[in-house]
Structures are given as structure tokens and as C-alpha cells.
Enzyme design. Sequence first.
Site, PDB file in Angstrom:
ATOM      1  N   HIS B 190       0.961  -1.110  -0.411  1.00 13.29           N
ATOM      2  CA  HIS B 190       0.193  -0.475  -0.220  1.00 13.29           C
ATOM      3  C   HIS B 190       0.703   1.215  -0.075  1.00 13.29           C
ATOM      4  O   HIS B 190       0.517   2.308  -0.805  1.00 13.29           O
ATOM      5  CB  HIS B 190      -0.456  -0.006   1.054  1.00 13.29           C
ATOM      6  CG  HIS B 190      -2.316  -0.626   0.852  1.00 13.29           C
ATOM      7  ND1 HIS B 190      -3.017  -0.038   0.270  1.00 13.29           N
ATOM      8  CD2 HIS B 190      -2.199  -2.278   1.548  1.00 13.29           C
ATOM      9  CE1 HIS B 190      -3.986  -1.274  -0.134  1.00 13.29           C
ATOM     10  NE2 HIS B 190      -3.394  -2.241   0.696  1.00 13.29           N
ATOM     11  N   GLU B 432      -6.780 -12.879 -14.741  1.00  6.08           N
ATOM     12  CA  GLU B 432      -5.906 -13.830 -13.720  1.00  6.08           C
ATOM     13  C   GLU B 432      -5.316 -15.134 -13.252  1.00  6.08           C
ATOM     14  O   GLU B 432      -4.691 -15.812 -12.670  1.00  6.08           O
ATOM     15  CB  GLU B 432      -5.753 -12.988 -12.446  1.00  6.08           C
ATOM     16  CG  GLU B 432      -6.890 -12.515 -12.044  1.00  6.08           C
ATOM     17  CD  GLU B 432      -7.806 -11.341 -10.836  1.00  6.08           C
ATOM     18  OE1 GLU B 432      -6.050 -10.838 -10.383  1.00  6.08           O
ATOM     19  OE2 GLU B 432      -9.000 -11.040 -11.069  1.00  6.08           O
ATOM     20  N   ASP B 456      -1.220 -11.048 -10.550  1.00  5.91           N
ATOM     21  CA  ASP B 456      -1.966 -12.860 -10.235  1.00  5.91           C
ATOM     22  C   ASP B 456      -1.531 -13.806 -11.074  1.00  5.91           C
ATOM     23  O   ASP B 456      -1.095 -14.562 -11.110  1.00  5.91           O
ATOM     24  CB  ASP B 456      -3.041 -12.414  -9.626  1.00  5.91           C
ATOM     25  CG  ASP B 456      -3.154 -12.106  -8.168  1.00  5.91           C
ATOM     26  OD1 ASP B 456      -2.836 -12.490  -7.496  1.00  5.91           O
ATOM     27  OD2 ASP B 456      -4.902 -11.701  -8.206  1.00  5.91           O
ATOM     28  N   CYS B 503      -3.672  -4.790 -17.143  1.00  6.03           N
ATOM     29  CA  CYS B 503      -4.168  -3.478 -15.767  1.00  6.03           C
ATOM     30  C   CYS B 503      -3.150  -4.248 -14.540  1.00  6.03           C
ATOM     31  O   CYS B 503      -3.046  -3.760 -13.354  1.00  6.03           O
ATOM     32  CB  CYS B 503      -5.055  -3.541 -15.006  1.00  6.03           C
ATOM     33  SG  CYS B 503      -5.507  -5.039 -14.271  1.00  6.03           S
TER      34      CYS B 503
END
Lengths: 87, 573
Positions: B190, B432, B456, B503
Site C-alpha cells: 500500500h 488472472e 496475479d 492492468c
Amino acid sequence: MAEKTYTITAETGIHARPATQLVNKAGQFESEITLDYKGKSVNLKSIMGVMSLGVGQGAEVTIKAEGPDEEEAISSLDEVMKQGLSE
Amino acid sequence: MSNSLTGIAASAGIAIAKAFRYEEPDLTVEKKSGVDAKAEIQAFDAALEKSRAELEEIKEKTRREMGDEHAEIFSAHLLVLQDPEFVDAVRQKVQDDEVNASFALDEKANEFIMIFESMDNEYMKERAADIRDVSKRVLAHLLGKPIVSLAEIKEEVIVVGDDLTPSDTAQLNKEFVKGFATNIGGRTSHSAIMARSLEIPAVVGTKTVTHDTKQHQYVIVDGNDGTVIIDPSDDELAEYRSRQEAFEQQKAEWAKLKNEPSVSKDGTHVELVANIGTPNDLEGVHNNGAEGVGLYRTEFLYMGRNELPTEEEQFDAYKQVVESLDGKPVVIRTLDIGGDKELPYLDLPEEMNPFLGFRAIRLCLEMKDMFRTQLRALLRAGAFGNLKIMFPMIATLEEFREAKALLEEEQQKLHAEGVETGSDIEVGIMVEIPSTAVMAPQFAKEVDFFSIGTNDLIQYTMAADRMNERVSYLYQPYNPAILGLVKSVIDASHAEGKWTGMCGEMAGDPIAVPLLFGLGLDEFSMSATSVLPARSQLSKMTKQEAADTAAEALKLSTADEVQQLVESRFPMA
């Protein structure tokens, strides 16, 4: 003494925000106010007491008030309880 | 003597400033007996009052800058301060035992913390952290060592800390915080994502930066290559000042492309769009000339709070984003929680393999009320711009069909209620999971688009946990196996007249860009700050060169060989 019983319908139970609203409201009254759940009774003016009960969805709880403004307390808390928290 | 550390380059740019060590003061308490109880209680009450004033201020600032919902947590903190069961117990203890208030407070706080921590419920365990937070604040005042907040920094600094939580980073003031360096974290943690949104240079995962840095020492943070230099020599300072200047010039070059279309040398157009987490990131989207939003991660709406966001709150956020993009595409991903992203208030049981477990669409199809609320908010916001809906972690066609059926049900309900929704909203999926990549031809008949989530897809294809540093060598975006999957997904979509985007981090990676362009990727979604460099890179190559290189790369044997091939064909600046 005045009291009222509720069944919690909110998916996340009595968590921070509703707990905060209840405790804030209870703090405005002189009466002793408790929240009872599963045989345990806590001071409804104590956020830690309320949260420590871990009240989840489907729980049956009772709010009791005793003191000079008990009726008023119960009806004010009833408004908070009905805001998407219980039926 | 300077000291150089290597971490993970989390956010581009070079920052040079004095270190601001972000750490907690030493709050060890000693027991003192036979004290003047009355004076101790007065001191305790004064500390409560100071803490209350601080919390009111933080709450107000948070409300102003981040909204009511984020401020709620501080309402709960304020109630802890006023909790009669808690503060009266402290006063009582001081009175009865004639002990100092700091000792009594510490003991009572620990009693409550123990109660909450011993509960068999993640949410309640986190409440222990709230009590700890609040009692630390009061204790700090009692001991005369007030806690510094990042929001209070008023000079140019580099923040040095063990880790920065999302709420820490939310408090950073860009005017003064020039960069940050942390001990832990990775490119997708994060703090790293926030640094890129805020466009602050950052290096994470240095392991020892807090240990090696003294307060007010000069620090250089090079977010381009992951270097941190502590107490630099004059030569190093001069060197990095010139690099900083070069980087700023490069940025100015890139900025000229801001309002230009993303086209290659031969005029082939692709879409370069941005990933965002909250409406706060919109500024970066516009400043970097992105042609839309390719991934809006809605989980941030659900995180850092204590209950689910309402339909109205979600609608407001989605509407704000689509309106701000003014007709440009906005791909919104439905809730992707689970794995490394938890929502304590859902109280989900701990899992052995969270990345392979109950997460994202799996969780949403189970918790249908929660999911329907989000779908309604999305459908309504669709009336205000070019909104597209994307489901994460789809493994089978049945999952997609079920999610889409729920969406259609909600759409019909809204119409029956007379509520306006977007018309012809495109509905796509994240690719993914390898099974979905393999089945892309079947999926392509039913979905409107694909967006390949490489973070992923790589971890599942290589069977390597991306949070585990010991297997990080297996995180290989350029592995021909990954490129082959990407190609088959793109080809499958084109065969049905659909489009494919990407993405993950890979979409903005300078080595990957020529390969992906060559494979025919239609939309590249990346950190906003990568858009202009990618646009510049793209303008220097032709579609044919890229396609030839990609075809060759698919026949190579290792990721290193692929990287060398790209570097030899497309020299990097």
C-alpha cells in the site's frame, strides 16, 4: 425501570459506528443504562463495554434504563436502534 | 562517511532532504507508590483533555480532507477517552493504591487490550489496536513525550520509518514530505501504491533504513533504482542533484506529450490509461494525460473503516470518477478483497492459502447482499459517463454468468423503481487465473472485454507467492510462458471483435511495452506516472518492429533471453 428488546439485523452486528452512536446517545442521559446480551450486562455509556460483547447479526439484545430520565432514554435509543441496526 | 542501502524502487524520482524519523517515543512506565493521588488524578485529567483536543483536531482534518467515513474511527477513539468504565477505573486505581497515573493507565489499558485480543474475532482483535492507540496518546502526554503526527511536518524532509500504513500516507503533506524510505514493503504494498499516486519518490523494503539513519541526517532517496544514501558526501550530493535535474528535464519532455494521442511511429493507436484507487487519484490521471481509467480498485472504499460502504457512498465515488473523466472510459473493478487485503469487519476465518482462497468474485457471489449494493451503485453511476464493469478472479464461465445475471437483475429492479442507469455498459473480466487464460476463446463469446491482471496471473502461472521474498525470482513477467498466455488471450478477444487490456504492473514496464504492443494489446493501464514515459517510448517504435520482436520472444527459452532481446532492439533512454 424501562427496557426494550431488539433483534439485530445489520450484517456486521453492533460494530464501531452504531456502537459509537449508541454510546454517544446513552451518555446524554442521567439514568444508568445497560445493554444485555447472552446473560451479560454492560454499561451502555462505555464503548469498550459495548464492543466487548461482540454482538453479531441475529443477536437478541435488551436495553435497560433506570433513573430520572429512563423513559426518554429508552425512546431516544430506540431511534438509534431502528436506523438500520435492528427491528 | 556515507552509507548506501538498496531497497525496492517504489515510486520514481529523486529526493534529497533531511531525515524525519517516524517512530514512537519510548513510553515505558515505572511504578511509583505513595504518590499524591489528587495531583496524579489532576495530571491524568489534563492529559485526557489534551488528547481529546488533539483527536478532535485530527478527526476534523480527516473529515475535511477524506470525508465523514474516514473520520468515524476517531469518533470511536474519542469515546474510548470518555469511557467511564476505563477512565474511572484508572482514577480509582490511583486513589486506592496511591500509584502514579501513568502506571495505573498502562495497567488498565493492558487489561482491556488483553480482553479484546483474546477474542476469537479479527474485528475485535483490531479494536485492541484502537485502545492501544488512544492510551498511548494519553500516556505520551502524561510522560511529557507527545506523539508526532506526519501531518504536523512543516519543513522539507524525507520520512524514514519501518512501514507506513495507508492512514500514515494519507496524512503526508506533499509540500514538505519530499520522499520516503521504509524497512519493509514491496512494489505492490500500500505504501508503494500511495507513493506513486502522490508522486513522491519512495524506496521501500530497505530492511535497515531506520537503524542506519539518525534524525536530521541528510538522505538521498532514488526512487528510480531503489538506492538510499544516508549522510551523502559532497560528491554524491552533487551527483544526485544533477541526476535529479536530468530527471526533472526528462519529466518536462514527457509533459509535452500530455495532450498528444498515444501512437507509434507508424501511427498505430493504443489506449494508455491509468490505475486508480480513490477519487483522490484523479488529479494524477489528468496531470499525466491518461486517456481514461483502466482499473479503478474499489476495495479502498471498503478498507480503513468499520462497516460496509452504503450504496449512496459508492454511487457518489463512482459518479465523481466517471464525470471527471468526461466521456473517457472508466473500467471499475468490483470488490477484490481477500488474499493480502482484509476487511476485518467481515470477520472471515483465517486461511492457509489466502491467495487461493475465498476472495474477490468468490466472496461476492457468496455475500450477495453486499455485491448487489455495489452493482446498483455502479449501474446508477453508469448514467453519468463511460463506465465499464469488470469482475475480478473469474475462474469459470459459470462464475461470470452468475455475476452477470445478478447485474441484470439489479438493472431491472432499478428500472422498475424508475431509477436511471447507464445503457449498454460493457461487462468484462480480469484474466488472472491460468484456466481463464486457456479458456479465453470460450469466454470471449460472452464477455465484452478482457483485462489481464499480471500480478496475479504471474503468481498463479509460476506457482510463486508474490509476498514471499524467497521465491521472488519466479516473478517473471517476461517469461515466454506468460507472454504465450497473454498472446492467446489477446488473439481470442480479437477473433470475437472484443478488446483486451492489461492492468498489472507489467503494462507500464519499459521492457514489456514493446512486447505487449507487438502482441496486439489494445489498452495499457498503469500507474498514472508511467503514462507519459510509455507514450514517449511508443512514439519511437513501429508496430512491425514490435510484432517481429514479440514473435521472436515467444520462441525464446528464458525470461532473461527475452529481456536481452528487447534491450538490443529498443535501446532504453
